[in-house]
Design a protein around this motif. Sequence first.
Motif, PDB file in Angstrom:
ATOM      1  N   SER A   5       0.844  -1.195   0.000  1.00  0.00           N
ATOM      2  CA  SER A   5       0.000   0.000   0.000  1.00  0.00           C
ATOM      3  C   SER A   5       0.879   1.244   0.000  1.00  0.00           C
ATOM      4  O   SER A   5       2.050   1.224   0.415  1.00  0.00           O
ATOM      5  CB  SER A   5      -0.905   0.017   1.224  1.00  0.00           C
ATOM      6  OG  SER A   5      -0.146   0.250   2.398  1.00  0.00           O
ATOM      7  N   GLU A   6       0.321   2.340  -0.460  1.00  0.00           N
ATOM      8  CA  GLU A   6       1.060   3.608  -0.462  1.00  0.00           C
ATOM      9  C   GLU A   6       1.460   4.001   0.960  1.00  0.00           C
ATOM     10  O   GLU A   6       2.563   4.501   1.199  1.00  0.00           O
ATOM     11  CB  GLU A   6       0.194   4.700  -1.092  1.00  0.00           C
ATOM     12  CG  GLU A   6       0.881   6.049  -1.190  1.00  0.00           C
ATOM     13  CD  GLU A   6       0.012   7.108  -1.834  1.00  0.00           C
ATOM     14  OE1 GLU A   6       0.518   8.216  -2.085  1.00  0.00           O
ATOM     15  OE2 GLU A   6      -1.175   6.819  -2.087  1.00  0.00           O
ATOM     16  N   THR A   7       0.572   3.751   1.912  1.00  0.00           N
ATOM     17  CA  THR A   7       0.865   4.088   3.311  1.00  0.00           C
ATOM     18  C   THR A   7       2.070   3.316   3.825  1.00  0.00           C
ATOM     19  O   THR A   7       2.963   3.875   4.477  1.00  0.00           O
ATOM     20  CB  THR A   7      -0.359   3.790   4.198  1.00  0.00           C
ATOM     21  OG1 THR A   7      -1.483   4.512   3.709  1.00  0.00           O
ATOM     22  CG2 THR A   7      -0.092   4.189   5.638  1.00  0.00           C
ATOM     23  N   ASP A   8       2.129   2.003   3.540  1.00  0.00           N
ATOM     24  CA  ASP A   8       3.264   1.199   3.988  1.00  0.00           C
ATOM     25  C   ASP A   8       4.545   1.603   3.274  1.00  0.00           C
ATOM     26  O   ASP A   8       5.632   1.582   3.875  1.00  0.00           O
ATOM     27  CB  ASP A   8       2.979  -0.286   3.762  1.00  0.00           C
ATOM     28  CG  ASP A   8       2.022  -0.862   4.789  1.00  0.00           C
ATOM     29  OD1 ASP A   8       1.942  -0.309   5.899  1.00  0.00           O
ATOM     30  OD2 ASP A   8       1.341  -1.861   4.474  1.00  0.00           O
TER      31      ASP A   8
ATOM     32  N   ARG B 108       5.340   4.601   2.262  1.00  0.00           N
ATOM     33  CA  ARG B 108       5.803   5.836   2.906  1.00  0.00           C
ATOM     34  C   ARG B 108       6.436   5.527   4.255  1.00  0.00           C
ATOM     35  O   ARG B 108       7.479   6.087   4.622  1.00  0.00           O
ATOM     36  CB  ARG B 108       4.651   6.819   3.079  1.00  0.00           C
ATOM     37  CG  ARG B 108       4.238   7.532   1.800  1.00  0.00           C
ATOM     38  CD  ARG B 108       3.502   8.818   2.113  1.00  0.00           C
ATOM     39  NE  ARG B 108       2.391   8.600   3.035  1.00  0.00           N
ATOM     40  CZ  ARG B 108       1.137   8.375   2.660  1.00  0.00           C
ATOM     41  NH1 ARG B 108       0.840   8.340   1.368  1.00  0.00           N
ATOM     42  NH2 ARG B 108       0.183   8.185   3.553  1.00  0.00           N
ATOM     43  N   ALA B 109       5.810   4.627   5.024  1.00  0.00           N
ATOM     44  CA  ALA B 109       6.324   4.297   6.348  1.00  0.00           C
ATOM     45  C   ALA B 109       7.719   3.673   6.267  1.00  0.00           C
ATOM     46  O   ALA B 109       8.562   3.877   7.150  1.00  0.00           O
ATOM     47  CB  ALA B 109       5.365   3.350   7.059  1.00  0.00           C
TER      48      ALA B 109
ATOM     49  N   ASN C 205      -3.315  -1.561  -4.137  1.00  0.00           N
ATOM     50  CA  ASN C 205      -4.410  -1.328  -3.197  1.00  0.00           C
ATOM     51  C   ASN C 205      -4.513  -2.512  -2.244  1.00  0.00           C
ATOM     52  O   ASN C 205      -5.148  -3.518  -2.549  1.00  0.00           O
ATOM     53  CB  ASN C 205      -5.719  -1.138  -3.959  1.00  0.00           C
ATOM     54  CG  ASN C 205      -6.890  -0.846  -3.036  1.00  0.00           C
ATOM     55  OD1 ASN C 205      -6.728  -0.719  -1.827  1.00  0.00           O
ATOM     56  ND2 ASN C 205      -8.072  -0.731  -3.611  1.00  0.00           N
TER      57      ASN C 205
ATOM     58  N   ARG D   1      -3.272  -1.794   5.090  1.00  0.00           N
ATOM     59  CA  ARG D   1      -1.989  -1.507   5.717  1.00  0.00           C
ATOM     60  C   ARG D   1      -1.514  -2.733   6.508  1.00  0.00           C
ATOM     61  O   ARG D   1      -2.291  -3.391   7.194  1.00  0.00           O
ATOM     62  CB  ARG D   1      -2.112  -0.310   6.653  1.00  0.00           C
ATOM     63  CG  ARG D   1      -0.765   0.102   7.222  1.00  0.00           C
ATOM     64  CD  ARG D   1      -0.785   1.409   7.952  1.00  0.00           C
ATOM     65  NE  ARG D   1       0.567   1.778   8.320  1.00  0.00           N
ATOM     66  CZ  ARG D   1       0.886   2.849   9.031  1.00  0.00           C
ATOM     67  NH1 ARG D   1      -0.061   3.672   9.452  1.00  0.00           N
ATOM     68  NH2 ARG D   1       2.151   3.117   9.319  1.00  0.00           N
TER      69      ARG D   1
END
Length: 758
Positions: free
Chosen positions: A680-683, A685-686, A718, A721
């Motif tokens: 995912s984009e969130t992961d 970035r993290a 998609n 997270r």
Amino acid sequence: MADTIQNPESKGPAGGWGSLKSIARIYRDNHPPASALHTLLRQNKPGGVMCVSCAWPKPANYHPFEFCENGAKATISDLTSARCTPDFWNDHAVGELREWKDYDLEQTGRLTHPMRYDANADRYVEVTWDEAFEGIGNVLKSLPRESVVFYASGHAGLEASYLYALLARAYGNNNLPQSSNMCHETTSVGLTKVIGSPVGTVTWDDLEQADAFFFFGQNPGSNSPRFLHPLQDAKNRGSRIVTFNPVVEQGLVSFVNPQNPVDMLTGHETKISDEYLQVQSGGDIAAILGLCKVVIEADDAAIARTDKRVLDVDFITKHTKGFDRFIELVRATPWSEIERESGLAESALRRAGEIYVTSERVIAVYGMGLTQHVQGSLNIGMLVNLLLLRGNIGRAGAGCCPVRGHSNVQGQRTVGIAEKTELVPLDKLRQLFDFDPPTQDGTTIVDAVKGLMNGRIKATISLGGNLLRAVPDQMEMERVWAGQDLTVLISTKLNRSHLFPGKHAYILPCLSRLEEDVQASGVQAVTSEDSFSHISGSIGKRRPASPHLKSELAIISGIAMATLDPNPKLRWQEWTADYRLVRDLIEYTYPDDFKDYNARMFEPGGFYRGNDARSRIWNTPEKKAVFTTPSQLNALSFADAEGRYRLVTLRSNDQFNTTIYGYSDRFRGIEGTRDVVLMSETDMRAEGLEEGQVVTLVSDFGDGVRRALAGLAVRMHNLPRGTIGTYYPEANVLNAIDHFDELSKTPASKAIPVTIET
């Protein structure tokens, strides 16, 4: 809702022109004879040939083209014009081929001659069938009986499977693990525990009457595309579909029917899922408990209004046990815990639950997204709980529907390929064949791998498949596999399992089900069992890829005659000459399932062998269906931690099991490679990662063994997270052999704990 689910990676709906283009590409790459088109027209029809790919049922009222994209690819691949002859080994050493990709091995084509490994030359050399059988028999006779494993992939017909199990028991063990050990053994064990049946309870008629379908961890778009036709029919009559899956699978989002000219010309898409809930990997127990909570609350409200009860109280009272304890847990579990463990919002679960409450007849469909977890059996138990609340087992239009993989994986268990002696009528075998079958349980796949690692297992016979590529701890397996005294692979094509030969090693090339099988009594038919427990016959019509091929049944008989002591009751030559005699044996051994076997094998749609749970006869110790009270709200063996991810292994649109047809996964927008990790984009970035950055996944199992898969390009996808994905079977190097479902020992490949190294 289905019209808002995000799947930006897909190049279009399931089916449609994308499916036809994909089939055309495989046809171009394999150059099959024109007669391959005739084979496709006969596929999954009475008197025709049953698909060599998945076990999806064959309708009695069939379409003109009763095959799907995956089935067409499997057929075309089997009928390829490419040949892997003995001359191939003049130019290629075994060690060199270990650097080849699975796809490249597949493209060498059909194996044509029996081969023996020559360690001095590091090559396979041609032998006669008699030499192969004699060599195999000599080694088998010298080994301790419990040290030999007889593995089956799920492809061979019922006749060959019955004789294979007979060979193992006459040899002296029940070491008969099968490919279901790696996928749906959780179903066999888990369902038996709660409803007394090891298989699903629905038939084709139920699909046509259901008001709602609830999908869990199953992907019909790639794994069983013919399922999309009844789903489209269901949507057209007003049925609703709810999907739970961490991954957005295009087949459950939208579908264009390739057999509908109007749909093809206009591009009209059928929206499949009314609700698509991206549950986090391992979170299905909590998600289903949330659905049950909605049902209980709705029932409480109905009581307060003095309306009709939502729960099927009569069914629960008469047919179930454990209801009160389970409901106590449901009431006591707060929504905050359900949200945390499932990764889903209460509002989303309430919408899905409302569909269940307002649907009279519901079918629950699931795949390996439920079974391949450490608590996979709890997943199955929870899903059955949901069905039991409203009496959705044992009546028309409702039931439990596990979707099996390989074409006869369920049927092989039915006729005796099983390591558990309680599943086999040993007394019948004793009476029929005048020998004492071994009574000690045999080995599972997990135990077989451990046996290879500790030296207890000294030989493996593989009836089809690519076992070395399919099991966990693959790097260690490659080392110990080659240390065996004997490896025998009954195969149609070259695969990675051939590249780590034992001290004595043989490749025995067999006919495909699509090819004409001529024995002493004439052309033979074989049978297989589908996911709905229907038995169907197949008659191959194509010319064999080589005049040196033997049928799987003939190969089994050849090994048996070279290995076993003479026994006048074991009539291997007669059985090879006429497969009808083998079907008579199966009918005698399993009379309730196979009555009038030879006469019924070509019934349209196959003949149904029955299921007591469908008739609300519960073959559990309690003689009732059992509510399961889960001991935990996730299916994991590990806790979340900073930097630890739940890895889901994925199949591409261009593969079936370990067979790789190409490098186009159009539903995920991945072309030309399989070396990717989806996040995912969130992961991303993290972790400070960028699109295309190359990383290494490292197992976080915690046993001190370093397991790593390097060279993976990060792709934004998609996903929930904390859940990431990469392709099977390559990801098997990351899964520990001790990471399996606690009840069935099915490897837990859908939530492997990993970290990411840059």
